[in-house]
Write an enzyme that holds these catalytic residues in place. Structure first.
Site, short mmCIF file in Angstrom:
data_model
loop_
_atom_site.label_atom_id
_atom_site.label_comp_id
_atom_site.label_asym_id
_atom_site.label_seq_id
_atom_site.Cartn_x
_atom_site.Cartn_y
_atom_site.Cartn_z
N ARG A 152 14.42 6.39 -6.07
CA ARG A 152 13.07 6.94 -5.89
C ARG A 152 12.15 5.94 -5.18
O ARG A 152 11.21 6.34 -4.50
CB ARG A 152 12.47 7.43 -7.21
CG ARG A 152 11.28 8.35 -6.97
CD ARG A 152 10.74 8.98 -8.25
NE ARG A 152 11.33 10.26 -8.59
CZ ARG A 152 10.94 11.44 -8.08
NH1 ARG A 152 9.96 11.49 -7.20
NH2 ARG A 152 11.51 12.55 -8.46
N GLU B 274 3.17 12.55 -13.15
CA GLU B 274 3.27 11.20 -12.61
C GLU B 274 2.31 10.88 -11.46
O GLU B 274 1.78 9.78 -11.39
CB GLU B 274 4.71 10.93 -12.14
CG GLU B 274 5.70 10.83 -13.27
CD GLU B 274 7.13 10.96 -12.77
OE1 GLU B 274 7.51 12.05 -12.29
OE2 GLU B 274 7.87 9.98 -12.85
#
Lengths: 161, 762
Positions: free
Chosen positions: B316, B719
């Site tokens: 990520r 997030e």
């Protein structure tokens, strides 16, 4: 072990525990009230806040014997109908996220409002600085305390009428 | 207003737990009433970060009054292995230890206090081996947790040759302790037929189930995991709730007694991993018009002693290396480095923020060298519709420029700039700094296989509804959103819908509640199940009302409408009629995100269902005598899609921002060279308190209708807002540079008051 008498939320309890047991464990494990939470064990997060004679204290670092002969108030005893102005404002403004620290937050906020009817932001920050919320609900806590002060003063005006 | 929410009952719905949260009635693992015969566990953690175990002496602990049993790896009936992505993590150490605090022995006693006291009597002899705490050192010695990954786009070599400006540097971001206020914990007891049931504070009930089954040598159907809610997770309970659940279950299974293990704060801080610290190199190239032409970067992730989720986190980082910018030529390599720290793990953002910090540092570096405002470079390079990400996905429904321009206009950036300049001209002790922070965050697990979920719905014969999903409530309000989904589709008062606990016997093979995708995945599965039942009920309504199958049936506000006309038939009567007609009133729904794919051999594909965008303006004031700082304001425009619950989504934004500010400014993890955690309590590790919050937080909802892969077009929100916190770092830096234009400061976060002071007078 010693027989210890505690007065919690207006009721008397007699429990058999070590004298140096933290008040938090007595309340949670021996009296069976689990609304008050363990967070850090060293009086740095405020999750375990209860009132002793109206003053907020950290029950994780307070020996149970200190509370003998004093009035203990926990989150379960803040109001009879779960409608303390702080609780109302907390729901109205949707303060809690995970909820875990909120018993402690509310106990600190209730004590602040008892002492200062119309707290300023500075009063709020000073009174609430020892209560950590990892979800980061502080902005709403500030707003909700102002809102609770409003509700409380409205209630007073109503009861006078 | 969204097209998808018709009833309007839901958009302002309050969190279903709020009344219980404010009265102390919400139940967390530690609040579950214990059964008769419950015993308490406590683990002995390694006193050394690396070494060979020579001898384990548990005699004195075993003889301690009130100790019931001592458990070591020898007592494990199955496999001593709890590793997730890579099988490299024993439950209880055998042979070697790899980090301080690594569990070696489990003490089982009559009370928690006795278990803790007895642990102190355990003596373990360890032959020390070299300790590595620095990821670059680990990399140099070939200590890698997984194969390095490289993303590339275009041709950086050719591109750099043509660049007007090239800058190289290093950027570092620190780790972050999760500090969920509810520590890790589990309560397990044996059940019939050699099975075990675990109440766990976990974001990943299936992870706990799978690992426990392996440890106990049982099939998964003999391990039941139940979760009511978490007192905070933030990624720290995605993989790392597993050891404590497995330990409690192991003791419960071996001793056939109920076992509770809730960690003390200092145990939790010492034994569990944190956000991965990163140290990275960058080389950025710009043309004369300040367009970013090329980026080469290398990331060294501090993975800790076991893989845990670090390989996925690493991935990520690469997916977010360009943040919200289009960079046509990219060559980026990421290395997951094995060190002797507790296995580092997921933390809100999952490697994304670490990648984004590097590109923001590179831009700030270029701006400083060129004597321009970083804001100008940022704006010129924002992603636009149709741009290609370095991993091959094409930006669709791109809101990067919309968010930025809306923020600039709405909050009058020019005025803010002027105010900051005017203030700084007048003041010497205090200086203000301004920053803009655009964000772009991809929604979906980057491991395509994980993007699926299931839900189970029962409509009871009295018209009430029970819902089970794989979602874990940890403060993000997902359970409330699930109630909204069911109430919306059935046309019901949300009070009729009850959210059940998350339980592996009702919803199996779940993905963890993570990657911001929980509401999307589980909500879509729930919608499928509800629509299934609704279709059956509509048929019953047609029959009951004497209409043919062409009649359009709708249920609104608990009443049946036929061809848009209100009928006398109520929800309650309809359900009773269906029940009497032996119609199935239960359904399960299964959802797998369509379209997404990723080919790891080429590092190209379309891994994300959609992206979330936003821009934050941050103003900080630095005390140039003390090095302390506060935030005047954070004003942001965030792309919520069509928010299905504004008050919950706003809470996630405010909270994520505060956590991001903490990571970038005050939260400083300290390990010594021996791998010992020095910031091991709340007295030495500081997280934001009420003073740390910006004086003013403004959030503007950018309403967009694009993402039909978001539940009710309401974009994932868990997030992305954390990354606005990166703006706090650069606002502080800019204030320091306004005091001392020659300040020499590394691009190193957190920017603690100590670092600010050093910068001010460097």
């Amino acid at each position: 072990m010693a027989a210890i008498k505690l007065s919690i939320n207006g009721k008397s309890y007699e429990i058999d525990v070590e004298e140096d047991m933290p008040l938090l464990w007595a309340i949670r494990d021996y009296v069976g009230m689990t609304g008050t939470k363990f967070g850090c064990g060293i009086a740095q997060c405020g999750a375990c806040t209860v009132h002793l004679n109206g003053t907020p204290i950290r029950s994780c670092s307070t020996p149970v014997t200190v509370a003998v002969g004093k009035k203990i108030t926990t989150i379960e005893g803040v109001s009879e109908a779960n409608n303390h102005p702080i609780q109302q404002a907390w729901v109205e403004l949707q303060v809690p996220q995970c909820g875990y620290c909120q018993s402690g937050q509310i106990m600190s906020a209730v004590a602040l409002l008892e002492e200062t009817a119309q707290p300023t932001d500075e009063d709020i920050d000073a009174a609430m600085q020892g209560n950590i919320c990892r979800c980061g609900t502080y902005d709403r806590i500030r707003k909700a305390i102002h809102r609770a002060a409003e509700i409380k003063s409205d209630n007073k005006t109503l009861s006078k009428k | 207003m969204t097209k998808d929410i018709k009833q309007g009952i839901a958009k302002s719905m309050k969190n279903i737990d709020s009344a219980n949260h404010v009265t102390g009635k919400s139940i967390y693992v530690d609040d579950i009433p214990v059964r008769v015969g419950t015993l308490y566990a406590c683990a002995y953690g390694s006193p050394m970060a690396h070494g060979k175990i020579k001898n384990v002496d548990t005699k004195a602990a075993a003889e301690h009054a009130g100790v019931y049993s001592i458990i070591t790896h020898k007592d494990i009936p199955g496999e001593n292995q709890i590793g997730g992505i890579i099988q490299d993590e024993p439950l209880l150490a055998e042979g070697e230890v790899h980090f301080q605090g690594q569990p070696i022995v489990l003490v089982i006693a009559e009370t928690e206090a006795i278990a803790h006291a007895a642990v102190k009597k355990i003596k373990v002899e360890i032959d020390p081996l070299p300790v590595i705490v620095d990821p670059r050192e680990a990399f140099a010695k070939g200590e890698l947790l997984s194969t390095p990954r490289t993303f590339s786009l275009g041709d950086t070599k050719k591109a750099f040759a043509k660049c007007a400006h090239v800058f190289e540097g290093q950027a570092e971001s620190g780790g972050q302790e999760h500090l969920y206020i509810e520590t890790q914990g589990a309560y397990a007891y044996p059940t019939e037929h050699g099975s075990v049931r675990i109440s766990s504070s976990t974001q990943g009930p299936t992870q706990v189930q799978r690992a426990t089954a392996k440890v106990l040598g049982l099939p998964m159907n003999k391990v039941e995991v139940d979760v009511t809610r978490l007192g905070g997770g933030f990624g720290g309970k995605e993989d790392q709730a597993t050891p404590w659940g497995a330990m409690a279950a192991l003791a419960a299974f071996v001793l056939q007694r109920p076992i509770k293990y809730v960690l003390h704060r200092m145990e939790d801080m010492k034994m569990t991993g944190k956000r991965n610290p990163y140290t990275s190199d960058y080389k950025i190239g710009l043309d004369k018009d300040l367009k970013i032409v090329a980026l080469e970067s290398t990331y060294y992730q501090n993975g800790g002693a076991a893989a845990d989720l670090s390989p996925a986190i690493l991935e990520r980082t690469l997916f977010h290396l360009n943040n919200s910018y289009f960079i046509p030529n990219v060559q980026a390599t990421a290395n997951s480095c094995r060190t002797n720290l507790p296995p580092n793990t997921a933390f809100r953002g999952f490697g994304g923020p670490q990648g984004m910090f590097v590109i923001e540092a590179a831009i700030a570096h270029a701006a400083k060298e060129l004597g321009v405002d970083a804001i100008d470079i940022q704006r010129k390079n924002l992603l636009a519709e149709g741009d290609e990400f370095p991993y091959g996905q094409i930006a669709e429904g791109c809101e990067a420029i919309n968010c930025w321009d809306e923020a600039v206009e709405r909050y009058d950036l020019e005025k803010i700039k002027k105010e900051v300049v005017a203030f700084n001209e007048k003041n010497t002790q205090f200086k203000k700094g301004l920053s803009l922070m655009p964000i772009c965050f991809g929604i979906s697990f980057t491991n395509t296989q994980m993007n699926n979920a299931r839900a189970l719905v029962h409509v009871y014969s009295d018209g009430s509804v029970g819902v089970s999903t794989g979602a874990i409530e940890m403060g993000q309000g997902v359970n409330t959103k699930m109630v909204q989904v069911a109430a919306e589709i059935f046309g019901l008062d949300p009070k009729r819908v009850k959210l059940e606990s998350t339980n592996t016997t009702r919803v199996a093979n779940t993905s963890p509640s993570a990657a911001s995708a929980t509401a999307d995945l589980n909500g879509k599965a729930l919608a499928i199940a509800c629509n299934d039942i609704l279709a059956r009920l509509k048929k019953v309504a047609q029959d009951n009302l004497g209409h043919d199958e062409k009649t359009a049936i709708e249920i609104k506000h608990e009443t049946v409408f036929a061809n848009n006309k209100k009928t006398k038939l109520t929800w309650h009567e309809l359900v009773q009629a269906a029940f009497m007609a032996r119609v199935n009133l239960s359904a399960k729904g299964h959802y797998a995100t369509p379209r997404i794919n990723f080919d790891k051999t080429k590092e190209k594909g379309h891994p994300f269902a959609y992206h979330v965008y936003g821009t934050a303006i941050t103003v900080a004031t630095v005390d140039c005598v003390r090095g302390t700082y506060e935030f005047d304001c954070v004003k942001l425009v965030h792309d919520f899609g069509a928010s299905m619950n504004r008050i919950i989504d706003l809470g996630q934004t405010e909270g994520g921002l505060v956590q991001g500010i903490g990571w970038m400014t005050m939260e400083e993890l300290m390990y010594n060279k021996e791998g010992r955690l020095l910031s091991n309590a709340l007295s030495t590790y500081k997280v934001p308190d009420i003073y740390a919050v910006p004086r003013e937080i403004d959030v503007h909802f950018l309403n967009t209708d694009n993402p039909n892969l978001a539940i009710f077009r309401s974009k994932a929100v868990g997030e992305p807002p954390l990354m606005y916190g990166i703006g706090a770092y650069f606002a502080i830096r800019n204030a320091v540079e306004s005091f001392n234009p020659k300040a020499k400061m590394a691009y190193s976060a957190p920017i603690t008051p100590e670092k600010v002071l050093m910068g001010l007078y460097s």
